[in-house]
Design an enzyme around this catalytic site. Structure first.
Site, PDB file in Angstrom:
ATOM      1  N   ARG A  46       0.816  -1.206   0.000  1.00 34.00           N
ATOM      2  CA  ARG A  46       0.000   0.000   0.000  1.00 34.00           C
ATOM      3  C   ARG A  46       0.855   1.263   0.000  1.00 34.00           C
ATOM      4  O   ARG A  46       0.623   2.185  -0.744  1.00 34.00           O
ATOM      5  CB  ARG A  46      -0.909  -0.014   1.230  1.00 34.00           C
ATOM      6  CG  ARG A  46      -2.365  -0.029   0.813  1.00 34.00           C
ATOM      7  CD  ARG A  46      -3.264   0.076   1.998  1.00 34.00           C
ATOM      8  NE  ARG A  46      -3.915  -1.204   2.228  1.00 34.00           N
ATOM      9  CZ  ARG A  46      -4.207  -1.697   3.419  1.00 34.00           C
ATOM     10  NH1 ARG A  46      -3.905  -1.026   4.513  1.00 34.00           N
ATOM     11  NH2 ARG A  46      -4.812  -2.840   3.539  1.00 34.00           N
ATOM     12  N   ASP A 201      -8.665 -17.033  14.834  1.00 36.60           N
ATOM     13  CA  ASP A 201      -7.415 -17.349  14.131  1.00 36.60           C
ATOM     14  C   ASP A 201      -7.027 -18.816  14.368  1.00 36.60           C
ATOM     15  O   ASP A 201      -6.675 -19.537  13.430  1.00 36.60           O
ATOM     16  CB  ASP A 201      -6.311 -16.403  14.638  1.00 36.60           C
ATOM     17  CG  ASP A 201      -4.957 -16.728  14.033  1.00 36.60           C
ATOM     18  OD1 ASP A 201      -4.778 -16.492  12.833  1.00 36.60           O
ATOM     19  OD2 ASP A 201      -4.087 -17.244  14.770  1.00 36.60           O
ATOM     20  N   LYS A 205      -6.750 -22.091  11.684  1.00 41.11           N
ATOM     21  CA  LYS A 205      -5.579 -22.981  11.560  1.00 41.11           C
ATOM     22  C   LYS A 205      -5.983 -24.429  11.848  1.00 41.11           C
ATOM     23  O   LYS A 205      -5.513 -25.360  11.187  1.00 41.11           O
ATOM     24  CB  LYS A 205      -4.483 -22.518  12.513  1.00 41.11           C
ATOM     25  CG  LYS A 205      -3.918 -21.143  12.123  1.00 41.11           C
ATOM     26  CD  LYS A 205      -3.089 -20.555  13.249  1.00 41.11           C
ATOM     27  CE  LYS A 205      -2.479 -19.219  12.880  1.00 41.11           C
ATOM     28  NZ  LYS A 205      -1.924 -18.511  14.028  1.00 41.11           N
TER      29      LYS A 205
HETATM   30  N1  HSE Z   1      -1.937 -13.654  15.054  1.00 37.81           N
HETATM   31  C1  HSE Z   1      -1.278 -14.895  14.873  1.00 37.81           C
HETATM   32  C2  HSE Z   1      -0.832 -15.402  16.221  1.00 37.81           C
HETATM   33  C3  HSE Z   1      -0.087 -14.688  13.962  1.00 37.81           C
HETATM   34  O1  HSE Z   1      -0.904 -14.661  17.200  1.00 37.81           O
HETATM   35  O2  HSE Z   1      -0.448 -16.547  16.336  1.00 37.81           O
HETATM   36  C4  HSE Z   1       0.379 -15.921  13.282  1.00 37.81           C
HETATM   37  O3  HSE Z   1      -0.609 -16.537  12.533  1.00 37.81           O
END
Ligand code: HSE
Length: 435
Positions: A46, A201, A205
């Protein structure tokens, strides 16, 4: 030596800049490994003025990511995260037959089936080692190193930010907000840190890991989750006294009833390697029928650790370029036609031991009333701890139950909370023994 692998980099933030730094530092060593140099020729970000820690000499740098996705390169690395425009950029690059390397766990978890199909249709290489566990090569471990095994479970600390927060709260008595601010400063947190602390998150995963461990299509919607916001310093203290650490755990298990996938703050036995995984470190425990238990640990976030995984993928691409698609490791670890849907165990049926923590009035008969509820529901008590109340204060009671279905643990706690001498604000956390 063969011609260099020409790479277009979309996103020059913490990870993108680290990719350039590590390639500059270890370029000769990497070329010795893959028989050709890996060279970034195009990059987009950006605000190119914000690049500080790496050398952009020889790189065509612009602000338009579509120009990089369409550039004359061999591989496109996507490091901007989020769903759009990352999805369009990746599909465009794959459509042009480019190899794609991405660290984008959200995109893969939510749209990975479609992206994998697009890669297959184009005969293009799709790689995503950096999407899970930062620098830990867990994708390679599952897809290749453990290919002989029937994997029955995996569990891991796969969000560095929430692990950092719980570790700081336990070790330093730091508040939740201060620990989160530190994690953000250190570059661990997502653009939206609620993704870290609410388990989104880690759920992204986990969906990826479960898919390649069990050979099932990606199913992010089936991951149950609870954030770490409910964990109090008192819970951390009580857990320690009972012999456990509270960790942000993601777990996927396969059984005769189907698969269960969840992300919860969980009590882990203090002696287990996952309990000793502190700060922003990640660790993943996999259990396979042939290998038994393995644990992979390391830096799960941060620039160079993540760059390590991105560049490992580029090395694979450099080695495999030009090979027939059938020679590539399948994106999801199993041949596309061999992926099988499995039923998802309903959340209420998922069985676990539980930690229940209550604040109760200091009166005779309280303990008996609470333990009677457990006895009536046929729930066995494995451990119990009562903290002596200070003058005129309430007492605190922590109980570890035997393994019971989630719905029964909820029901038991609701009945306890309805008792007149039980105060509001109880805790209910899972306990995992990894047996
Ligand atoms: N936000 C993620 C974590 C970064 O805290 O693990 C890595 O995927």
């Amino acid at each position: 030596m063969s011609a260099p692998l020409r790479v277009g980099l979309i996103g020059l933030g913490t990870v993108g800049q680290a990719v350039l730094r590590v390639l500059a530092r270890n370029g000769d060593e990497i070329a010795r490994r893959c028989g050709r140099r890996v060279v970034v020729t195009h990059a987009a970000m950006r605000d190119p003025h914000r690049v500080r820690d790496c050398d952009l000499a020889g790189i065509t740098v612009g602000t338009d990511p579509h120009a990089v996705a369409g550039a004359d390169v061999d591989a496109v690395v996507e490091l901007i995260g989020g769903i759009s425009p990352a999805r369009e950029l990746i599909l465009a690059a794959l459509g042009r037959g480019r190899a794609v390397v991405t660290a984008n766990k959200a995109l893969l978890a939510e749209h990975g089936n479609q992206i994998s199909q697009a890669a297959r249709a184009a005969g293009a290489h799709l790689a995503y080692e950096a999407a899970v566990g930062g620098g830990i090569p867990i994708i390679k471990v599952l897809r290749e190193g453990l290919a002989a095994n029937s994997i029955d479970s995996l569990a891991g600390i796969i969000n560095g930010t929430s692990n950092y927060i719980l570790t700081q709260m336990a070790a330093r008595g730091q508040s939740f907000a201060d620990a989160l601010a530190d994690a953000q400063k250190l570059g661990y947190a997502e653009a939206d840190p609620t993704f870290d602390v609410e388990g989104v998150d880690a759920a992204h995963k986990l969906a990826i890991l479960a898919s390649i461990a069990f050979g099932v299509p990606l199913n992010f919607a089936a991951v149950a989750r609870e954030g770490i916001g409910q964990v109090t310093p008192q819970d951390i203290q009580l857990a320690q006294e009972l012999g456990y650490c509270i960790k942000p755990l993601g777990l996927a298990k396969r059984s005769a009833e189907g698969i269960q996938m969840w992300v919860h703050p969980t009590l882990v036995p203090a002696a287990h390697p996952l309990a000793r995984t502190d700060g922003a470190l990640n660790a993943i425990r996999v259990h396979g029928d042939a290998v038994g238990q393995i644990v992979c640990a390391g830096r799960g976030a941060g620039g160079e650790a993540t760059a390590s995984a991105v560049i490992a993928d580029l090395v694979d691409v450099a080695r495999m370029q030009g090979a027939a698609p059938r020679h590539l490791v399948p994106d999801l670890g199993f041949q596309p036609g061999a992926l099988r849907e499995l039923p998802v165990v309903p959340a209420g049926n998922v069985a676990s031991a539980y930690y229940l923590r209550l604040r109760v009035a200091d009166e005779p008969g309280v303990l008996r009333a609470i333990t009677s509820i457990l006895a009536e529901l046929d729930i066995s008590i494995e451990a119990i701890l009562q903290k002596e109340p200070r003058e005129h204060e309430d007492a605190t009671l922590a109980i570890i139950t035997s393994e019971i279905a989630d719905a029964r643990a909820r029901g038991a706690l609701e009945r306890m909370q309805a008792l007149p001498f039980v105060r509001p604000g109880a805790s209910r956390l899972r306990v995992e023994h990894f047996e």
